[in-house]
Write a protein that holds these residues in place. Structure first.
Motif: not given
Length: 706
Positions: A154-176
């Motif tokens: 579930i988390g991985l699919q969200g990441i695939r849609l976010l399409n992050p690249t090496f070195g970018e800054t990402m925020v995760v809201v909710g650390l459940g």
């Protein structure tokens, strides 16, 4: 076997005894060892169940509108009954299962007995899962670790849609649970990760994993912190894994993004979006769908048809495999997330007070001691000396909402109810005091006490089950349609001739009080008449199984057959030819917007309009009959107006489509003998005509009914 379910009506979480499911074609039967409780998702279901009726309505305003529309067309009591029926259907909990394969269905080649697998199975001792939702577990991954497979996907699919690249800054809201796994996966992608949560324990665990974890309750402004951390640039992307009704979260997510940043929603939050928040920076927003491509796709999940890897690299199954690979290599460490391990019998230690739980990941442990059984006894009942003992195959919505309430009013003798999964049949058996619940319908066919079998499964199973039932020497009542092809009809004819039993089909409209009154006024002289029948059937999405010609047969064969039978009944004759025209340009396409013309042997003529593009505010069903200077109009099985009939009187009643009368006559016939409630000849004529209507559309010509 034992299974955890959530009672939506009263909010109870129950450990239910149900039959072990039968392994189906394209499926894998798994004996569960461990399952992971997804506290966020399951907490929402438990809290929804505990909410009162008004609170439930507030949470689902779209459903309230549907209810109000149904009141306008069907009346208050049928609507209340429908709502109660929905609330009486409990939900199976859980979707993170690990176990051992003990059964392999037809068409499954990638699994063998004894394989250790992870799946999206429920919290149950045995689960039957489609092969595209099951994956093998690497040898160096423990059962505990493997329970995180689906959550990780579930988390991985969200990441695939976010399409992050090496070195970018990402925020995760909710650390459940999902948020922590998502943050660790982002770090594995080479991202700088900021995490926000109000739970200090979750913030601590995230920090120990190298995540820049912040608790806003300590006075930190989330937007300003991100601006400062990124030196005024803003985050490249935000993944929201929180569960909160507030609209503030989506606003903050946009504000903490850089220009042309990305926001992906994995959790459940308020979505009253401010245009300004997204417009000025051209922020993109997307909602992630569960485990990945293939989710909720009947072709992929239930039929096992994979997407070509060259075009869809990451399906939900391949996401499962990627998570297990990451755990195997140590890229993701889920062990620190495990808060507790609880035996299945002590499930209330987890579910008793979920709202106050500080647990992150709770694992249920299974230790099946009894032999698996496909049948459970709900109530000890003697059927000795009784006739008309019933076994029901199929425990879907129609069985629950219509068939069982009517049979209960008639004090019918029901010994069995069966469903492939075993859960729905068990719930209905308990609610209606039925003796046994089974997941194997052959138990019903092999029981000498049962002499009448009711079949209410999906349409493609009707003809095969009718044939099996007839060959077992039992009478059969099957919900419409009887069959989907001419060859199935012919096989039923051949078998029926050799059996001394009855065959009945659920063409209930002819048994409605208004239909019987119409027939009485028309008389039995079989004089030619004109009939115009309209079904304002309503829209059903194209991906629903009834549209699938191989499974549902389409709505003309599956539903319009009701009105073919009704016209046969009113006209007193059989159809000799049919022609159908449909809205649209391609006659090869399936349709649920069509006009069917029927020629009768006695000269009668009928037009059936079956439309799905009308307003729900208008009556769903309407019939007009013109005969010998007389006219009658039936409106939605609630009103009958007559014109030109000497003894004709208008008629009004509560909506009654004939189900009660149908089953009353069926049970009387079964217990006392006599002719079938609809003649075999009429049943075959109606069934052939409905199939011929589709043939007529495809061939663009009239089709003669043999």
């Amino acid at each position: 076997m034992k299974q955890i379910i959530q009672d939506i009506k009263n909010g109870e979480t129950i450990l239910e005894e149900v039959p072990v499911p039968k392994v189906k074609s394209g499926h894998v039967l798994i004996k569960t060892k461990k399952s992971l409780v997804s506290l966020g998702t399951e907490r929402m279901l438990v809290e929804f169940g505990k909410a009162n009726f008004i609170q439930k309505a507030k949470q689902q305003p779209d459903k309230v509108k549907m209810v109000l529309d149904k009141v306008k067309t069907d009346g208050l009591k049928p609507t209340i009954d429908s709502v109660r029926n929905k609330l009486n259907q409990p939900l199976p909990l859980g979707y993170c299962n690990v176990g051992e394969v003990i059964g392999v269905g037809k068409g499954v080649t990638e699994f063998q007995i004894g394989d250790r697998v992870a799946s999206n199975g429920n919290h149950a001792e045995y689960v039957n899962i489609p092969k595209n939702l099951v994956v093998k577990i690497p040898d160096n991954v423990t059962d505990d670790e493997a329970t995180f497979t689906v959550i990780g996907a579930i988390g991985l699919q969200g990441i695939r849609l976010l399409n992050p690249t090496f070195g970018e800054t990402m925020v995760v809201v909710g650390l459940g649970l999902i948020g922590l796994v998502t943050a660790e996966l982002l770090m594995a992608n080479g991202c700088n990760v900021i995490g926000f949560d109000f739970d200090p324990d979750k913030v601590r665990i995230a920090a120990e994993k190298g995540i820049k974890a912040i608790n806003p309750a300590e006075g930190t402004d989330q937007v300003k912190f991100v601006e400062s951390y990124t030196k005024g640039i803003g985050a490249d992307g935000v993944i929201i894994t929180a569960s909160n009704k507030s609209n503030e979260i989506i606003s903050q997510a946009a504000k903490m993004c850089r220009k042309r940043g990305r926001v992906v929603l994995v959790g459940v939050i308020g979505l009253n979006i401010s245009r300004a928040d997204f417009y000025e920076k051209e922020i993109s927003f997307q909602v992630s769908c569960s485990y990945g491509p293939g989710r909720y796709d009947e072709e992929y999940e239930q039929k096992g048809n994979d997407y070509p890897i060259g075009y869809v690299r990451w399906t939900e199954k391949r996401n499962f495999e990627a998570i297990l690979n990451a755990i195997s290599k140590g890229t993701v460490d889920v062990k620190p997330l495990i808060t507790e391990r609880v035996p299945l019998k002590d499930f209330q230690n987890i579910y008793g007070d979920m709202s106050g739980s500080k647990s992150i990941a709770s694992i249920l442990e299974y230790n099946q001691e009894s032999e698996p059984s496909s049948t459970v006894t709900i109530k000890e009942t003697s059927f000795e000396g009784k006739k008309g003992i019933i076994g029901i195959i199929g425990a879907g919505n129609f069985t629950s909402s219509t068939i069982l309430p009517n049979l209960e009013k008639l004090n019918a003798h029901i010994k069995y109810i069966g469903s492939s999964g075993g859960l729905s049949s068990t719930i209905m058996a308990k609610r209606h005091s039925i003796a046994k619940s089974t997941s194997d319908y052959h138990e019903i066919l092999g029981d000498n006490e049962v002499d009448l079998v009711l079949i209410t499964t999906k349409h493609n199973m009707h003809a095969p089950m009718v044939l099996e039932t007839l060959k077992s020497g039992k009478s059969v009542f099957v919900e419409k349609p009887l069959a989907l092809t001419y060859s199935e009809i012919q096989e039923i004819i051949d078998v029926y001739r050799d059996q001394n039993v009855s065959l009945n089909v659920g063409f209930n409209r002819r048994f409605a009080p208004i239909a019987k009154r119409m027939k009485q006024l028309l008389g039995n002289n079989n004089s030619p008449m004109n009939i115009v029948a309209t079904m304002n059937a309503g829209f059903i999405p194209s991906d629903v199984w009834v549209h699938d010609m191989e499974i549902g047969g389409g709505r003309i064969i599956g539903e319009a057959c009701h009105y073919i039978d009704l016209c046969n009944y009113l006209s007193g004759s059989n159809v000799k030819a049919v022609c159908m025209n449909a809205m649209g340009m391609n006659p090869k396409e399936n349709t649920d917007n069509a006009s069917i013309l029927l020629k009768y042997e006695n000269g009668a003529n009928a037009t059936i309009n079956y439309f799905s593009n009308g307003s729900k505010a208008y009556s769903k069903e309407r019939v007009e009959v013109y005969s010998q200077g007389r006219t009658m109009i039936m409106d939605n099985w609630r009103k009958l107006k007559t014109y030109g009939f000497k003894n004709g009187k208008n008629m009004s009643s509560k909506q009654d489509k004939g189900h009660f009368n149908q089953f009353k006559e069926l049970i009387h016939q079964q217990q006392n003998g006599g002719n079938p409630i609809i003649s075999f000849d009429e049943i075959i004529n109606t069934s052939k005509t409905s199939i011929a209507a589709i043939e007529s559309l495809q061939r663009q010509q009239w089709i003669t009914i043999e």
